[in-house]
Write an enzyme that holds these catalytic residues in place. Structure first.
Site, PDB file in Angstrom:
ATOM      1  N   GLN A 178       0.814  -1.463  -0.273  1.00 47.48           N
ATOM      2  CA  GLN A 178       0.043   0.107   0.015  1.00 47.48           C
ATOM      3  C   GLN A 178       0.615   1.125  -0.141  1.00 47.48           C
ATOM      4  O   GLN A 178       0.417   2.323  -0.295  1.00 47.48           O
ATOM      5  CB  GLN A 178      -1.102   0.046   1.345  1.00 47.48           C
ATOM      6  CG  GLN A 178      -2.045  -0.966   1.220  1.00 47.48           C
ATOM      7  CD  GLN A 178      -3.052  -0.987   0.196  1.00 47.48           C
ATOM      8  OE1 GLN A 178      -3.208   0.024  -0.535  1.00 47.48           O
ATOM      9  NE2 GLN A 178      -3.707  -1.867  -0.278  1.00 47.48           N
ATOM     10  N   HIS A 200      -0.444  -3.008  -8.869  1.00 45.85           N
ATOM     11  CA  HIS A 200      -1.912  -2.820  -9.254  1.00 45.85           C
ATOM     12  C   HIS A 200      -2.901  -1.748  -8.434  1.00 45.85           C
ATOM     13  O   HIS A 200      -3.819  -1.382  -8.570  1.00 45.85           O
ATOM     14  CB  HIS A 200      -2.462  -4.186  -9.422  1.00 45.85           C
ATOM     15  CG  HIS A 200      -3.005  -4.859  -7.961  1.00 45.85           C
ATOM     16  ND1 HIS A 200      -4.084  -4.859  -7.659  1.00 45.85           N
ATOM     17  CD2 HIS A 200      -2.078  -5.689  -7.511  1.00 45.85           C
ATOM     18  CE1 HIS A 200      -4.002  -5.662  -6.432  1.00 45.85           C
ATOM     19  NE2 HIS A 200      -2.791  -6.265  -6.253  1.00 45.85           N
ATOM     20  N   THR A 236       8.310 -19.160 -16.530  1.00 46.56           N
ATOM     21  CA  THR A 236       8.479 -18.378 -17.607  1.00 46.56           C
ATOM     22  C   THR A 236       7.760 -16.823 -17.125  1.00 46.56           C
ATOM     23  O   THR A 236       6.654 -16.830 -16.647  1.00 46.56           O
ATOM     24  CB  THR A 236       8.000 -18.677 -18.775  1.00 46.56           C
ATOM     25  OG1 THR A 236       8.848 -20.128 -19.379  1.00 46.56           O
ATOM     26  CG2 THR A 236       8.381 -17.706 -19.927  1.00 46.56           C
ATOM     27  N   CYS A 323      -9.347  -7.154   0.329  1.00 45.90           N
ATOM     28  CA  CYS A 323      -8.313  -8.524  -0.107  1.00 45.90           C
ATOM     29  C   CYS A 323      -8.848  -9.715   0.111  1.00 45.90           C
ATOM     30  O   CYS A 323      -8.694 -10.717  -0.377  1.00 45.90           O
ATOM     31  CB  CYS A 323      -6.946  -8.202   0.728  1.00 45.90           C
ATOM     32  SG  CYS A 323      -6.067  -6.692  -0.185  1.00 45.90           S
TER      33      CYS A 323
HETATM   34  N1  PLP Z   1      -0.479  -6.685   1.596  1.00 45.01           N
HETATM   35  C1  PLP Z   1      -1.213  -5.607   1.700  1.00 45.01           C
HETATM   36  C2  PLP Z   1      -1.009  -4.750   2.711  1.00 45.01           C
HETATM   37  C3  PLP Z   1      -2.440  -5.753   0.492  1.00 45.01           C
HETATM   38  O1  PLP Z   1      -3.237  -4.686   0.645  1.00 45.01           O
HETATM   39  C4  PLP Z   1      -2.482  -6.685  -0.272  1.00 45.01           C
HETATM   40  C5  PLP Z   1      -3.648  -6.618  -1.084  1.00 45.01           C
HETATM   41  O2  PLP Z   1      -4.251  -5.840  -1.502  1.00 45.01           O
HETATM   42  C6  PLP Z   1      -1.525  -7.849  -0.224  1.00 45.01           C
HETATM   43  C7  PLP Z   1      -0.547  -7.791   0.721  1.00 45.01           C
HETATM   44  C8  PLP Z   1      -1.849  -8.946  -1.281  1.00 45.01           C
HETATM   45  O3  PLP Z   1      -1.579  -8.393  -2.510  1.00 45.01           O
HETATM   46  P1  PLP Z   1      -1.921  -9.444  -4.077  1.00 45.01           P
HETATM   47  O4  PLP Z   1      -3.450  -9.775  -3.590  1.00 45.01           O
HETATM   48  O5  PLP Z   1      -2.048  -8.276  -5.099  1.00 45.01           O
HETATM   49  O6  PLP Z   1      -1.019 -10.282  -3.800  1.00 45.01           O
END
Ligand code: PLP
Length: 380
Positions: A178, A200, A236, A323
């Site tokens: 973040q 992303h 890959t 998430c």
């Molecule tokens: N760590 C934090 C603080 C997150 O906000 C997120 C996902 O939002 C992640 C880890 C995991 O990221 P990802 O789902 O892109 O693998």
């Protein structure tokens, strides 16, 4: 079709047009980056340029960067690396993402949860006392802490935490998912032995991430397969995604413009919340927070109901941590903050991104006012 307002950038953001254009070009590259012929080397060049761009924009020049399928995989490789290096006690922040907390508990027999204070920040005094005590133990400790929280946006004091960790000879893993592109890199990147990022949340591609290893950090280079990414992550590489990651990283080096705009929208939004719902609780409002994030609860207006009402009116926000979405349950930070379950159930997150404007702030506030009026008249 009615234009939707998207205010859930901490979950993921829309691809930035300049990144999309770069990725489209990279899609025309046909070589496998492990091949030694011209086409393969063309593909390899894109990977190495992206690697350099990311390391340079974060100022982590001496770090080794491993591309992964995302932050979750990067975090789990980091934990495996810590284990392979002989770290046996995992001190994990109470508000860490399940990608780290759940896997640490699975991987390490001895996982200790670091408590957070009333704002959600790591309790540094507690950590220092524990690490001092651990010095007398045969088991080597390491610490995993997020630079910024996904839900309330609270920023941990990484310089202070790193000082404590290093003082007691421990190692530090930093989840900067973040923080990347929202905070100046000096505030998080240089402190980590293992640094986890993904692009992303700021308009880069999905399905790619990176693990940065400080000099001397080793281990877990034995993933079976083609031995790509120096054996850390066989398979890959995804060339267009890695290229897009490298291209969007220009925004992570200097966050001034993003931070100024996002903070203006977020602060105006919170002012409107305080005016229209004086009993609202805004989490971490007085603390050091990400500029784009607002997490609040309006007592007796459940997050589930608010998110659905806004969604039906064309506004996307999040309840709990997106998430772990799909479920509307209290997230790690809400539980760690020790607020009542009733209030936690009302907590929603609004997170601004690169393509939001002042109009979006007006629109969400007016949509909330309409939805609240309907809710109250239905209850009367
Ligand atoms: N760590 C934090 C603080 C997150 O906000 C997120 C996902 O939002 C992640 C880890 C995991 O990221 P990802 O789902 O892109 O693998």
């Amino acid at each position: 079709m009615k234009m939707r307002i998207y205010l859930d950038h901490n979950a993921t953001s829309k691809l930035q047009p300049f990144v999309k254009a770069a990725m489209m070009e990279a899609m025309d590259i046909s070589g496998n980056p492990s091949s030694i012929h011209f086409d393969g080397q063309n593909a390899r060049k894109l990977i190495e340029n992206a690697r350099k761009a990311i390391v340079n924009s974060l100022g982590t020049y001496s770090a080794e960067l491993i591309f992964t399928s995302g932050a979750t995989e990067a975090a789990q490789l980091a934990l495996e690396s810590a284990k392979a290096m002989g770290f046996e006690v995992a001190f994990i922040g109470a508000a860490e993402h399940p990608a780290i907390m759940a896997y640490a508990k699975q991987l390490f027999e001895n996982t200790v949860v670091i408590p957070v204070d009333g704002d959600g920040n790591i309790d540094c005094d507690w950590l220092e006392a524990q690490l001092a005590q651990a010095q007398n133990s045969a088991q080597k400790p390491f610490v995993a802490v997020q630079a910024a929280n996904n839900e309330i946006g609270i920023i941990n004091p990484m310089s202070k935490i790193s000082g404590i960790v290093k003082n007691y000879g421990a190692a530090l893993m930093v989840d900067a998912v973040q923080a990347f592109g929202k905070m100046p890199p000096n505030d998080y990147a240089g402190f980590a032995d293992w640094l986890i990022i993904s692009p992303h949340k700021i308009g880069g591609p999905l399905g790619v991430g990176a693990l940065l290893l400080a000099p001397g950090i080793e281990g877990a280079r034995n993933r079976p397969g083609g031995g790509q990414e120096k054996g850390f992550r066989s398979g890959t590489q995804n060339i267009p995604a890695i290229h897009g990651f490298g291209v969007v990283t220009v925004l992570a080096g200097d966050v001034t413009e993003f931070a100024t705009n996002a903070r203006a929208h977020r602060d105006e939004f919170e002012l409107q919340i305080m005016i229209n719902w004086p009993d609202a609780v805004i989490f971490g409002q007085g603390a050091n927070r990400l500029p784009n994030t607002s997490c609040f609860a309006i007592p007796n207006w459940s997050a589930e109901h608010m998110v659905i009402a806004l969604d039906l009116a064309g506004v996307s926000i999040s309840s709990g941590s997106a998430c772990s979405s799909g479920s509307v349950k209290s997230s790690a930070i809400m539980l760690a903050l020790k607020i009542t379950e009733q209030l936690a159930k009302c907590a929603v997150r609004v997170s601004f991104g690169w393509n939001n404007s002042g109009y979006d702030v007006e629109k969400i506030v007016s949509t909330m006012l309409d939805a609240d009026m309907r809710r109250r008249s239905a209850a009367a």
